[in-house]
Scaffold this motif. Structure first.
Motif, PDB file in Angstrom:
ATOM      1  N   LEU A  89     -38.116  -0.697  31.343  1.00 33.66           N
ATOM      2  CA  LEU A  89     -38.810   0.169  30.354  1.00 33.66           C
ATOM      3  C   LEU A  89     -38.070   0.594  28.730  1.00 33.66           C
ATOM      4  N   LYS A  90     -37.741   0.485  28.393  1.00 34.73           N
ATOM      5  CA  LYS A  90     -36.477   0.102  27.463  1.00 34.73           C
ATOM      6  C   LYS A  90     -36.169  -1.281  26.880  1.00 34.73           C
ATOM      7  N   TYR A  91     -35.746  -2.284  27.772  1.00 33.15           N
ATOM      8  CA  TYR A  91     -35.615  -3.021  27.439  1.00 33.15           C
ATOM      9  C   TYR A  91     -37.299  -3.903  27.431  1.00 33.15           C
ATOM     10  N   VAL A  92     -38.211  -3.827  28.301  1.00 34.34           N
ATOM     11  CA  VAL A  92     -39.633  -4.386  28.009  1.00 34.34           C
ATOM     12  C   VAL A  92     -40.569  -3.655  27.105  1.00 34.34           C
ATOM     13  N   ASN A  93     -39.882  -3.037  26.418  1.00 34.65           N
ATOM     14  CA  ASN A  93     -40.538  -1.559  25.542  1.00 34.65           C
ATOM     15  C   ASN A  93     -39.702  -3.027  24.350  1.00 34.65           C
ATOM     16  N   ASP A  94     -39.021  -2.951  23.775  1.00 34.10           N
ATOM     17  CA  ASP A  94     -38.033  -3.743  22.820  1.00 34.10           C
ATOM     18  C   ASP A  94     -37.698  -5.109  22.780  1.00 34.10           C
ATOM     19  N   TYR A  95     -38.373  -6.158  24.277  1.00 39.31           N
ATOM     20  CA  TYR A  95     -38.086  -7.907  24.238  1.00 39.31           C
ATOM     21  C   TYR A  95     -39.527  -8.481  24.447  1.00 39.31           C
ATOM     22  N   CYS A  96     -40.704  -7.348  24.998  1.00 37.81           N
ATOM     23  CA  CYS A  96     -41.211  -7.889  25.965  1.00 37.81           C
ATOM     24  C   CYS A  96     -42.822  -6.775  24.904  1.00 37.81           C
ATOM     25  N   SER A  97     -43.007  -6.395  24.285  1.00 42.45           N
ATOM     26  CA  SER A  97     -44.600  -5.456  24.025  1.00 42.45           C
ATOM     27  C   SER A  97     -45.400  -6.570  23.295  1.00 42.45           C
ATOM     28  N   GLY A 133     -41.840   2.156  44.711  1.00 46.48           N
ATOM     29  CA  GLY A 133     -41.589   1.808  43.620  1.00 46.48           C
ATOM     30  C   GLY A 133     -41.363   0.191  43.864  1.00 46.48           C
ATOM     31  N   TRP A 134     -41.418  -0.596  44.878  1.00 51.30           N
ATOM     32  CA  TRP A 134     -41.207  -1.411  46.106  1.00 51.30           C
ATOM     33  C   TRP A 134     -42.012  -2.691  45.065  1.00 51.30           C
ATOM     34  N   ARG A 135     -43.201  -2.392  44.711  1.00 47.79           N
ATOM     35  CA  ARG A 135     -44.569  -3.519  43.928  1.00 47.79           C
ATOM     36  C   ARG A 135     -44.847  -2.200  43.120  1.00 47.79           C
ATOM     37  N   ILE A 136     -45.070  -2.463  41.598  1.00 45.92           N
ATOM     38  CA  ILE A 136     -45.826  -1.891  40.725  1.00 45.92           C
ATOM     39  C   ILE A 136     -46.420  -2.924  39.809  1.00 45.92           C
ATOM     40  N   ILE A 137     -47.699  -2.947  39.437  1.00 41.77           N
ATOM     41  CA  ILE A 137     -47.883  -3.422  38.093  1.00 41.77           C
ATOM     42  C   ILE A 137     -48.711  -2.077  37.143  1.00 41.77           C
ATOM     43  N   TYR A 138     -47.658  -2.508  35.879  1.00 42.51           N
ATOM     44  CA  TYR A 138     -47.855  -1.333  34.602  1.00 42.51           C
ATOM     45  C   TYR A 138     -48.070  -2.498  33.687  1.00 42.51           C
ATOM     46  N   SER A 139     -49.789  -1.323  32.899  1.00 47.29           N
ATOM     47  CA  SER A 139     -49.672  -2.385  32.002  1.00 47.29           C
ATOM     48  C   SER A 139     -48.593  -1.797  30.633  1.00 47.29           C
ATOM     49  N   MET A 140     -49.117  -2.494  30.140  1.00 45.89           N
ATOM     50  CA  MET A 140     -48.334  -2.675  28.323  1.00 45.89           C
ATOM     51  C   MET A 140     -48.267  -1.004  28.137  1.00 45.89           C
ATOM     52  N   ASP A 141     -48.970  -0.386  27.700  1.00 35.07           N
ATOM     53  CA  ASP A 141     -49.511   0.801  26.947  1.00 35.07           C
ATOM     54  C   ASP A 141     -48.533   1.753  27.650  1.00 35.07           C
ATOM     55  N   ILE A 142     -48.830   2.174  29.500  1.00 34.29           N
ATOM     56  CA  ILE A 142     -48.641   2.691  29.932  1.00 34.29           C
ATOM     57  C   ILE A 142     -46.708   2.779  29.907  1.00 34.29           C
ATOM     58  N   VAL A 143     -46.158   1.339  30.096  1.00 36.25           N
ATOM     59  CA  VAL A 143     -45.253   1.167  29.785  1.00 36.25           C
ATOM     60  C   VAL A 143     -43.875   1.487  28.607  1.00 36.25           C
ATOM     61  N   GLN A 144     -44.934   2.315  27.509  1.00 36.68           N
ATOM     62  CA  GLN A 144     -44.596   2.378  26.191  1.00 36.68           C
ATOM     63  C   GLN A 144     -45.005   3.879  26.105  1.00 36.68           C
ATOM     64  N   TYR A 145     -45.515   4.482  26.864  1.00 33.28           N
ATOM     65  CA  TYR A 145     -45.719   5.769  27.375  1.00 33.28           C
ATOM     66  C   TYR A 145     -44.478   6.549  28.033  1.00 33.28           C
ATOM     67  N   LEU A 146     -44.244   4.946  28.926  1.00 33.07           N
ATOM     68  CA  LEU A 146     -42.918   5.943  30.073  1.00 33.07           C
ATOM     69  C   LEU A 146     -42.030   6.003  29.208  1.00 33.07           C
ATOM     70  N   TYR A 147     -41.572   5.015  28.285  1.00 32.61           N
ATOM     71  CA  TYR A 147     -40.394   4.900  28.254  1.00 32.61           C
ATOM     72  C   TYR A 147     -40.331   5.931  26.764  1.00 32.61           C
ATOM     73  N   ARG A 148     -41.472   6.725  25.980  1.00 30.58           N
ATOM     74  CA  ARG A 148     -41.289   7.295  24.923  1.00 30.58           C
ATOM     75  C   ARG A 148     -41.070   8.678  25.539  1.00 30.58           C
ATOM     76  N   GLN A 149     -41.945   8.848  27.096  1.00 31.51           N
ATOM     77  CA  GLN A 149     -41.609  10.578  27.680  1.00 31.51           C
ATOM     78  C   GLN A 149     -40.197  10.502  28.401  1.00 31.51           C
ATOM     79  N   SER A 150     -39.527   9.431  29.177  1.00 31.57           N
ATOM     80  CA  SER A 150     -38.595   9.462  29.428  1.00 31.57           C
ATOM     81  C   SER A 150     -37.062   9.873  28.295  1.00 31.57           C
ATOM     82  N   GLN A 151     -37.123   9.219  26.819  1.00 30.37           N
ATOM     83  CA  GLN A 151     -36.708   9.928  25.573  1.00 30.37           C
ATOM     84  C   GLN A 151     -36.551  11.402  25.397  1.00 30.37           C
ATOM     85  N   ASN A 152     -38.182  12.157  26.181  1.00 26.22           N
ATOM     86  CA  ASN A 152     -38.063  13.200  25.432  1.00 26.22           C
ATOM     87  C   ASN A 152     -37.293  14.921  26.028  1.00 26.22           C
ATOM     88  N   THR A 153     -36.307  14.906  25.428  1.00 26.96           N
ATOM     89  CA  THR A 153     -35.654  16.118  25.775  1.00 26.96           C
ATOM     90  C   THR A 153     -36.529  17.062  26.633  1.00 26.96           C
TER      91      THR A 153
END
Length: 190
Positions: free
Chosen positions: A2-10, A82-102
């Motif tokens: 999620l971090k890689y895609v958020n940082d380099y494939c936005s 997780g063997w095959r998932i398609i995410y829209s980019m807004d969801i990738v960004q949301y999930l990444y932000r949520q993963s950073q939530n302590t």
């Protein structure tokens, strides 16, 4: 991921996360994304097998055993294996932000953590991908029968690698034929 895609494939529209033992029918995937998915679902999408009210394994012999201390509920939130998932980019960004939530406690089963726990506050994002999937048994039948059976995007997990060459040859002769209308009917009637 999620971090890689958020940082380099936005600028991407989608993220496809796929295991190495899943066959992808690339012409059909391209057709599906360009002609069916993009006009309808560029936002708010986690497309995979959807598990609702899946029980938490408490048996001591299971490699997926989870103690009540690790996860207190007896059922998981809606999530996707997780063997095959398609995410829209807004969801990738949301999930990444949520993963950073302590405040969000990490859970070791990554499929449940990412598509279930992190996505728990989202409504109507999980869409079933089953109609796009073919099983190993079906593949053997496809190779013997007509082109009407070539309308799939993914194999199931643990795809028989010995079928890879014949299936590629078969699909090379086919044309893209999947329509999102079938999925929309499927989703509406679930």
């Amino acid at each position: 991921m999620l971090k890689y895609v958020n940082d380099y494939c936005s600028n991407a529209m989608y993220l496809l996360k796929i295991d190495d033992d899943v066959f992808v029918n690339m012409p059909q995937l391209t057709n599906f994304i360009q002609n069916d998915l993009s006009p309808n679902y560029t936002h708010n999408l986690i497309m995979a097998n959807v598990k609702k009210n899946a029980p938490v394994f408490r048996e001591t012999e299971s490699k997926w055993r989870v103690s009540p201390e690790e996860f207190s509920s007896n059922v998981y939130p809606t999530y996707c294996p997780g063997w095959r998932i398609i995410y829209s980019m807004d969801i990738v960004q949301y999930l990444y932000r949520q993963s950073q939530n302590t405040a969000v406690k990490y859970f070791w089963i990554d499929d449940v953590f990412v598509t279930g726990i992190l996505a728990a506050k989202l409504k109507d994002v999980h869409k079933e991908i089953g109609p796009l999937t073919v099983t190993n048994t079906m593949v053997k039948r496809y190779l013997k029968e007509s082109a009407k059976y070539s309308c799939f995007v993914f194999s199931s997990y643990s795809f028989d690698i010995n079928q890879n060459g014949p299936l590629m040859e078969f699909l090379h002769k086919q044309t893209a034929c999947f329509s999102m209308a079938n999925l929309l009917d499927y989703w509406m009637n679930k």
